[in-house]
Design an enzyme around this catalytic site. Structure first.
Site, PDB file in Angstrom:
ATOM      1  N   LYS A 147      -9.868  21.789 -27.185  1.00  0.00           N
ATOM      2  CA  LYS A 147      -9.925  23.115 -27.825  1.00  0.00           C
ATOM      3  C   LYS A 147      -9.327  23.028 -29.232  1.00  0.00           C
ATOM      4  CE  LYS A 147     -11.175  26.571 -26.414  1.00  0.00           C
ATOM      5  NZ  LYS A 147     -12.500  27.234 -26.366  1.00  0.00           N
ATOM      6  N   THR A 154      -7.523  29.126 -27.305  1.00  0.00           N
ATOM      7  CA  THR A 154      -6.407  29.300 -26.376  1.00  0.00           C
ATOM      8  C   THR A 154      -5.061  29.038 -27.055  1.00  0.00           C
ATOM      9  OG1 THR A 154      -5.380  28.228 -24.463  1.00  0.00           O
ATOM     10  CG2 THR A 154      -6.906  26.900 -25.681  1.00  0.00           C
ATOM     11  N   ASP A 155      -4.005  29.602 -26.488  1.00  0.00           N
ATOM     12  CA  ASP A 155      -2.655  29.306 -26.998  1.00  0.00           C
ATOM     13  C   ASP A 155      -2.223  27.884 -26.637  1.00  0.00           C
ATOM     14  OD1 ASP A 155      -2.320  29.652 -24.236  1.00  0.00           O
ATOM     15  OD2 ASP A 155      -0.589  30.990 -24.409  1.00  0.00           O
ATOM     16  N   GLU A 156      -2.974  27.227 -25.722  1.00  0.00           N
ATOM     17  CA  GLU A 156      -2.556  25.893 -25.272  1.00  0.00           C
ATOM     18  C   GLU A 156      -2.648  24.859 -26.395  1.00  0.00           C
ATOM     19  OE1 GLU A 156      -3.806  24.870 -21.270  1.00  0.00           O
ATOM     20  OE2 GLU A 156      -4.050  26.979 -20.779  1.00  0.00           O
ATOM     21  N   TYR A 178      -7.817  19.205 -21.966  1.00  0.00           N
ATOM     22  CA  TYR A 178      -8.410  20.522 -22.256  1.00  0.00           C
ATOM     23  C   TYR A 178      -7.900  21.055 -23.594  1.00  0.00           C
ATOM     24  CZ  TYR A 178      -8.724  25.639 -22.254  1.00  0.00           C
ATOM     25  OH  TYR A 178      -8.936  26.954 -22.625  1.00  0.00           O
TER      26      TYR A 178
HETATM   27  P1  NAD Z   1     -14.983  29.942 -17.668  1.00  0.00           P
HETATM   28  O1  NAD Z   1     -14.801  28.520 -17.264  1.00  0.00           O
HETATM   29  O2  NAD Z   1     -14.811  31.025 -16.667  1.00  0.00           O
HETATM   30  O3  NAD Z   1     -16.438  30.150 -18.298  1.00  0.00           O
HETATM   31  C1  NAD Z   1     -17.025  29.237 -19.176  1.00  0.00           C
HETATM   32  C2  NAD Z   1     -18.502  29.573 -19.285  1.00  0.00           C
HETATM   33  O4  NAD Z   1     -19.095  28.632 -20.195  1.00  0.00           O
HETATM   34  C3  NAD Z   1     -19.263  29.457 -17.960  1.00  0.00           C
HETATM   35  O5  NAD Z   1     -20.115  30.578 -17.787  1.00  0.00           O
HETATM   36  C4  NAD Z   1     -20.073  28.186 -18.111  1.00  0.00           C
HETATM   37  O6  NAD Z   1     -21.284  28.195 -17.381  1.00  0.00           O
HETATM   38  C5  NAD Z   1     -20.317  28.149 -19.609  1.00  0.00           C
HETATM   39  N1  NAD Z   1     -20.554  26.785 -20.098  1.00  0.00           N
HETATM   40  C6  NAD Z   1     -19.824  25.674 -19.818  1.00  0.00           C
HETATM   41  N2  NAD Z   1     -20.386  24.604 -20.409  1.00  0.00           N
HETATM   42  C7  NAD Z   1     -21.470  25.047 -21.088  1.00  0.00           C
HETATM   43  C8  NAD Z   1     -22.452  24.413 -21.900  1.00  0.00           C
HETATM   44  N3  NAD Z   1     -22.425  23.091 -22.111  1.00  0.00           N
HETATM   45  N4  NAD Z   1     -23.416  25.167 -22.463  1.00  0.00           N
HETATM   46  C9  NAD Z   1     -23.460  26.521 -22.241  1.00  0.00           C
HETATM   47  N5  NAD Z   1     -22.577  27.166 -21.461  1.00  0.00           N
HETATM   48  C10 NAD Z   1     -21.591  26.441 -20.896  1.00  0.00           C
HETATM   49  O7  NAD Z   1     -14.008  30.130 -18.914  1.00  0.00           O
HETATM   50  P2  NAD Z   1     -13.162  31.407 -19.363  1.00  0.00           P
HETATM   51  O8  NAD Z   1     -11.864  31.380 -18.660  1.00  0.00           O
HETATM   52  O9  NAD Z   1     -14.017  32.603 -19.306  1.00  0.00           O
HETATM   53  O10 NAD Z   1     -12.888  31.018 -20.886  1.00  0.00           O
HETATM   54  C11 NAD Z   1     -13.809  31.392 -21.906  1.00  0.00           C
HETATM   55  C12 NAD Z   1     -13.274  30.894 -23.241  1.00  0.00           C
HETATM   56  O11 NAD Z   1     -11.984  31.471 -23.482  1.00  0.00           O
HETATM   57  C13 NAD Z   1     -13.074  29.381 -23.287  1.00  0.00           C
HETATM   58  O12 NAD Z   1     -13.465  28.937 -24.570  1.00  0.00           O
HETATM   59  C14 NAD Z   1     -11.582  29.188 -23.063  1.00  0.00           C
HETATM   60  O13 NAD Z   1     -11.125  28.032 -23.714  1.00  0.00           O
HETATM   61  C15 NAD Z   1     -11.017  30.447 -23.716  1.00  0.00           C
HETATM   62  N6  NAD Z   1      -9.743  30.942 -23.173  1.00  0.00           N
HETATM   63  C16 NAD Z   1      -9.569  31.098 -21.819  1.00  0.00           C
HETATM   64  C17 NAD Z   1      -8.370  31.614 -21.337  1.00  0.00           C
HETATM   65  C18 NAD Z   1      -8.148  31.876 -19.865  1.00  0.00           C
HETATM   66  O14 NAD Z   1      -7.039  32.259 -19.468  1.00  0.00           O
HETATM   67  N7  NAD Z   1      -9.139  31.717 -19.013  1.00  0.00           N
HETATM   68  C19 NAD Z   1      -7.330  31.932 -22.229  1.00  0.00           C
HETATM   69  C20 NAD Z   1      -7.552  31.744 -23.603  1.00  0.00           C
HETATM   70  C21 NAD Z   1      -8.767  31.257 -24.055  1.00  0.00           C
HETATM   71  P1  TYD Z   2      -3.997  27.777 -14.465  1.00  0.00           P
HETATM   72  O1  TYD Z   2      -4.430  29.062 -13.851  1.00  0.00           O
HETATM   73  O2  TYD Z   2      -4.725  26.523 -14.125  1.00  0.00           O
HETATM   74  O3  TYD Z   2      -3.968  28.023 -16.056  1.00  0.00           O
HETATM   75  P2  TYD Z   2      -3.355  27.052 -17.227  1.00  0.00           P
HETATM   76  O4  TYD Z   2      -3.143  25.708 -16.697  1.00  0.00           O
HETATM   77  O5  TYD Z   2      -4.453  27.109 -18.241  1.00  0.00           O
HETATM   78  O6  TYD Z   2      -2.100  27.739 -17.681  1.00  0.00           O
HETATM   79  O7  TYD Z   2      -2.463  27.546 -14.097  1.00  0.00           O
HETATM   80  C1  TYD Z   2      -1.481  28.506 -14.395  1.00  0.00           C
HETATM   81  C2  TYD Z   2      -0.146  27.933 -13.974  1.00  0.00           C
HETATM   82  O8  TYD Z   2      -0.111  27.792 -12.551  1.00  0.00           O
HETATM   83  C3  TYD Z   2       0.113  26.542 -14.529  1.00  0.00           C
HETATM   84  O9  TYD Z   2       1.496  26.429 -14.832  1.00  0.00           O
HETATM   85  C4  TYD Z   2      -0.252  25.612 -13.373  1.00  0.00           C
HETATM   86  C5  TYD Z   2       0.096  26.434 -12.157  1.00  0.00           C
HETATM   87  N1  TYD Z   2      -0.748  26.206 -10.947  1.00  0.00           N
HETATM   88  C6  TYD Z   2      -0.141  26.022  -9.705  1.00  0.00           C
HETATM   89  O10 TYD Z   2       1.104  26.042  -9.578  1.00  0.00           O
HETATM   90  N2  TYD Z   2      -0.950  25.836  -8.613  1.00  0.00           N
HETATM   91  C7  TYD Z   2      -2.299  25.805  -8.707  1.00  0.00           C
HETATM   92  O11 TYD Z   2      -2.990  25.597  -7.671  1.00  0.00           O
HETATM   93  C8  TYD Z   2      -2.908  26.026  -9.980  1.00  0.00           C
HETATM   94  C9  TYD Z   2      -4.406  26.006 -10.134  1.00  0.00           C
HETATM   95  C10 TYD Z   2      -2.088  26.221 -11.073  1.00  0.00           C
END
Ligand code: NAD
Ligand code: TYD
Length: 352
Positions: free
Chosen positions: A162, A133-135, A158
């Protein structure tokens, strides 16, 4: 196309399911094994359309279980790993940091160890792709963008977990010569997104006429990318990047949270046949998130220039498609918001 057996971890989650779908459909000669623990965030309904395909296998399992992971690698003889399994929600990491250390750090090291040991004679020819992630870069002020050279400065449990996993992946490249690639992506949105994250939570609440919680003043900025564009970027980076390389992935699409919510309200008014301005009445400003990062913005020019990837959708169009998906997949939403979701929602939004 060379045949490949690929382990995709976290394939039942939001981004993982899009990556699995793309690989299974685009590469019929590959064999895709989806390993997922099916936590609250993982759902096999996300992959209904690929479950019968002959090049797809699902394995339920936990990446924190080292013995199980070793056994899995020995049984399947994978050629490559695309690792997405993680605990992914910042608010949950604030309530329970240790779970994030276990899954995101220990789980990743277990996979690296299994790869190192099973691939000992071919470490430089099999690929370990870590999705991050960019975070990890921390927060930006009003200007500037994250590049691949930006120093890591994570703030939430988080992002700290990461960042730690990214460092371990790089360490296995530098120390043992494992072929690794890392990509760091901005906030994704699209179908199958669990409704604890901002966009799907807002869609769900607007539809149900419930308050739409906006943290602080809604001034925080995120750089939104359509999830299918992320999956396409992963495909390109996986197949074309050099060993040890890092790529930033993002949409050049910065929005203040309050502007995202207002746009969603406008789209939902239209889709639900409500009077203009009706859904926006649900917007409710709530207590800010602890340590809330102000702004994320990704410079993805390395990926665009070196590997020719570009995002395909404008935000307005992507958001409208996302709303349409949620409105026509009521069963999915019902399914994921029953049970544990209610308890989480109560603790996060009602009791505090
Ligand atoms: P998500 O939470 O929707 O999915 C995570 C998946 O991992 C789920 O299916 C869960 O069951 C599985 N999982 C969790 N713990 C596990 C374990 N111990 N063993 C096996 N499986 C397990 O997450 P996402 O949003 O799809 O993110 C996927 C990846 O991309 C993550 O690594 C996250 O850090 C990264 N990422 C997410 C975003 C975003 O905006 N969502 C952005 C950049 C990077
Ligand atoms: P989120 O979807 O949790 O992603 P991330 O924290 O990984 O960026 O949140 C996106 C943005 O929205 C973040 O600035 C937090 C804000 N947010 C709210 O304002 N209300 C909410 O209920 C949630 C879940 C997030």
């Amino acid at each position: 196309m060379t045949k490949k057996k690929i382990l995709i971890t976290g394939g039942a989650g939001f981004i993982g399911s899009h990556v699995v779908r793309l690989f299974v459909n685009k590469y019929p000669d590959y064999s895709v094994v989806n390993l997922d623990k099916l936590t609250y965030a993982g759902n096999l309904l996300n992959l209904k359309d690929v479950e019968g395909k002959s090049n797809y296998t699902f394995v339920k399992g936990d990446i924190t279980d080292a013995a199980f992971i070793t056994e899995l690698f020995s049984e399947h003889k994978f050629d490559a790993v695309i690792h997405l399994a993680a605990e992914s929600h910042v608010d949950r990491s604030i309530s329970n940091p240790l779970e994030f250390v276990m899954t995101n750090v220990i789980g990743t090291v277990n996979l690296l160890n299994a790869a190192k040991s099973e691939w000992k004679d071919s470490l430089s020819t099999r690929r370990f792709y870590h999705v991050s992630t960019d975070e990890v870069y921390g927060a930006l002020g009003d200007t500037g963008m994250f590049t691949e050279e930006t120093k890591y400065d994570p703030h939430s449990p988080y992002s700290a977990s990461k960042a730690s996993s990214d460092h371990f992946v790089r360490a296995y490249h530098d120390t043992y010569g494992l072929d690794i690639v890392i990509s760091n992506c901005s906030n994704n949105y699209g179908s199958h997104h669990f409704p604890e994250k901002l966009i799907p939570l807002a869609i769900h609440n607007i539809k149900s006429n419930k308050p739409v919680p906006v943290y602080g003043k809604g001034e925080n900025i995120r750089d939104w990318l359509f999830v299918e564009d992320h999956a396409k970027a992963i495909d390109i980076v996986f197949h074309n990047s050099k060993s040890g390389d890092t790529y930033n992935i993002g949409g050049h699409n910065e929005w203040k949270n309050i502007d995202v919510i207002n746009l969603l309200c406008k789209i939902m008014d239209k889709k639900l046949g409500r009077k203009e301005g009706e859904s926006a009445k649900l917007i409710t400003f709530v207590k800010d998130r602890a340590g809330h990062d102000l702004r994320y913005a990704i410079d993805s020019s390395k990926l665009q220039n070196n590997l020719g990837w570009t995002p395909s959708l404008q935000f307005e169009e992507g958001l409208e498609r996302t709303v349409d998906w949620y409105l026509s997949n009521e069963d999915w939403l019902q399914n994921v918001t029953s049970g544990d979701y209610k308890k989480y929602y109560e603790e996060q939004y009602v009791k505090r």
